[in-house]
Design a protein around this motif. Structure first.
Motif, short mmCIF file in Angstrom:
data_model
loop_
_atom_site.label_atom_id
_atom_site.label_comp_id
_atom_site.label_asym_id
_atom_site.label_seq_id
_atom_site.Cartn_x
_atom_site.Cartn_y
_atom_site.Cartn_z
N ARG A 65 -13.36 49.01 33.20
CA ARG A 65 -12.34 49.85 32.96
C ARG A 65 -12.38 50.64 31.88
NH1 ARG A 65 -9.53 45.63 33.94
NH2 ARG A 65 -8.70 44.69 31.52
N LEU A 66 -13.84 50.81 30.42
CA LEU A 66 -14.40 51.31 29.91
C LEU A 66 -15.47 52.46 29.92
CD1 LEU A 66 -14.15 48.86 27.07
CD2 LEU A 66 -12.75 51.21 27.17
N GLN A 67 -16.10 51.94 31.60
CA GLN A 67 -16.78 52.52 32.04
C GLN A 67 -16.55 53.82 32.74
OE1 GLN A 67 -19.72 50.48 34.48
NE2 GLN A 67 -20.72 51.57 34.77
N ALA A 68 -15.49 53.33 33.43
CA ALA A 68 -14.47 54.10 33.93
C ALA A 68 -13.98 55.11 33.64
CB ALA A 68 -13.35 53.50 35.01
N ALA A 69 -13.50 54.36 32.34
CA ALA A 69 -12.59 56.09 31.20
C ALA A 69 -13.80 56.57 30.45
CB ALA A 69 -11.98 55.24 30.15
N GLY A 70 -15.06 56.20 30.98
CA GLY A 70 -16.43 57.34 30.32
C GLY A 70 -16.58 57.00 29.00
N PHE A 71 -16.42 55.80 28.31
CA PHE A 71 -16.29 55.49 27.01
C PHE A 71 -17.39 54.23 26.84
CE2 PHE A 71 -11.40 55.70 26.19
CZ PHE A 71 -12.02 57.06 26.04
N VAL A 72 -17.68 53.59 27.74
CA VAL A 72 -18.88 52.67 28.01
C VAL A 72 -20.14 52.90 29.02
CG1 VAL A 72 -19.72 49.98 28.49
CG2 VAL A 72 -18.00 50.84 27.00
N GLU A 73 -21.28 52.76 28.33
CA GLU A 73 -22.11 53.10 29.79
C GLU A 73 -22.69 51.74 29.51
OE1 GLU A 73 -24.54 56.59 27.92
OE2 GLU A 73 -23.10 57.53 28.16
N ARG A 74 -23.19 51.44 30.75
CA ARG A 74 -24.01 49.77 31.35
C ARG A 74 -25.98 50.43 31.44
NH1 ARG A 74 -19.60 46.87 34.99
NH2 ARG A 74 -18.35 45.87 32.77
N VAL A 75 -26.15 49.78 30.62
CA VAL A 75 -27.62 50.37 30.98
C VAL A 75 -28.98 48.99 31.09
CG1 VAL A 75 -30.05 51.36 29.68
CG2 VAL A 75 -27.29 52.11 29.28
N VAL A 76 -29.31 49.27 31.93
CA VAL A 76 -30.59 48.07 32.81
C VAL A 76 -31.48 47.78 31.61
CG1 VAL A 76 -31.92 47.00 34.55
CG2 VAL A 76 -29.65 47.67 35.14
N SER A 77 -31.71 46.44 30.81
CA SER A 77 -32.40 46.08 29.56
C SER A 77 -33.89 45.83 30.41
CB SER A 77 -32.07 44.98 29.25
OG SER A 77 -33.46 44.53 28.95
N PRO A 78 -34.63 46.68 29.86
CA PRO A 78 -36.29 46.79 29.78
C PRO A 78 -36.67 45.92 30.08
CG PRO A 78 -36.17 48.10 27.59
CD PRO A 78 -34.67 47.16 28.51
N ALA A 79 -36.49 44.76 29.51
CA ALA A 79 -36.90 43.58 29.30
C ALA A 79 -36.81 42.57 30.12
CB ALA A 79 -36.86 42.94 27.90
N ASP A 80 -35.71 42.37 30.99
CA ASP A 80 -35.23 41.74 32.23
C ASP A 80 -33.98 42.61 33.17
OD1 ASP A 80 -34.28 39.45 33.58
OD2 ASP A 80 -33.30 38.60 31.89
N ARG A 81 -34.59 42.81 33.52
CA ARG A 81 -33.75 43.61 34.86
C ARG A 81 -32.11 42.77 35.29
NH1 ARG A 81 -36.40 46.48 39.47
NH2 ARG A 81 -35.67 44.17 40.27
N ARG A 82 -32.18 41.47 34.84
CA ARG A 82 -31.01 40.78 35.23
C ARG A 82 -29.96 40.85 33.86
NH1 ARG A 82 -33.32 35.44 35.97
NH2 ARG A 82 -34.35 36.10 34.36
N GLU A 83 -30.56 41.51 32.86
CA GLU A 83 -29.66 42.56 32.05
C GLU A 83 -29.24 42.67 31.67
OE1 GLU A 83 -30.52 40.05 27.75
OE2 GLU A 83 -31.42 41.40 28.19
N VAL A 84 -28.36 43.47 31.34
CA VAL A 84 -26.99 44.71 31.26
C VAL A 84 -27.10 44.77 30.05
CG1 VAL A 84 -25.00 45.72 31.72
CG2 VAL A 84 -27.05 44.52 34.03
N ARG A 85 -26.98 45.75 29.29
CA ARG A 85 -27.35 46.50 27.88
C ARG A 85 -25.50 46.72 27.88
NH1 ARG A 85 -29.09 42.98 24.21
NH2 ARG A 85 -31.11 41.53 24.92
N LEU A 86 -24.38 46.85 26.96
CA LEU A 86 -23.45 47.97 27.09
C LEU A 86 -23.94 49.03 25.70
CD1 LEU A 86 -21.23 44.54 27.12
CD2 LEU A 86 -21.68 46.77 28.41
N HIS A 87 -23.69 49.61 25.67
CA HIS A 87 -23.25 50.92 24.99
C HIS A 87 -22.77 51.58 25.05
CE1 HIS A 87 -28.52 50.80 24.26
NE2 HIS A 87 -27.96 50.48 25.55
#
Length: 161
Positions: free
Chosen positions: A77-99
């Protein structure tokens, strides 16, 4: 020690009671500074992300004492509202980092400005000495609480959304 300098020791339970009352009054004062369009739960996510940019979903869920599926829905919901971005971790493509996005940072800055404005009328009525004592006490409280919340591992307990 003179009688005029004697001050009764403030027991933690009494300080907790007064602090709880202050928090309730803050909630009333801040009612004018709505957290919309974010819910209170979503605001908690934004505040954690602000202090831990790039946190993964599981760590975020642990810090919220929630479950990963509930936390993921909040982040959706926060991503849909434009408040959060999910970024794939460069170290592990299965892990998503939140910003926090720029919009998320701007939302928190605006919310804080509105909350501070609502407090000004009350603080203006306090003496300079009382405001100074309040600042010193709140700075100590914030430092201790931030360490407990952001730096110490979460105690195991019940998980809620």
């Amino acid at each position: 020690m003179t009688v005029t300098s004697f001050r009764p020791r403030q027991e933690p339970q009494e300080v907790a009671r007064v602090t709880s009352t202050a928090a309730e009054l803050l909630e009333i004062l801040w009612g004018c500074a709505s957290t919309a369009p974010a819910s209170v739960s979503q605001l908690r996510v934004l505040l954690v992300l602000e202090h831990h940019e790039g946190i993964n979903l599981r760590t975020l869920a642990d810090s919220l004492a929630s479950t990963p599926p509930s936390t993921s829905r909040l982040c959706d919901r926060l991503q849909a509202a434009g408040f959060v971005e999910r970024v794939v971790s460069p170290a592990d493509r299965r892990e998503v980092r939140l910003h926090l996005s720029r919009r998320g940072h701007a939302f928190l800055a605006d919310l804080r400005a509105r909350r501070e404005a609502s407090l000004s009328a009350v603080l203006d009525q306090m003496s300079a000495a009382d405001r100074g004592a309040l600042v010193r006490g709140l700075e100590a409280f914030c430092a201790t609480a931030a360490t407990r919340i952001y730096d110490e591992p979460q105690a195991s307990g019940s998980r809620t959304a």
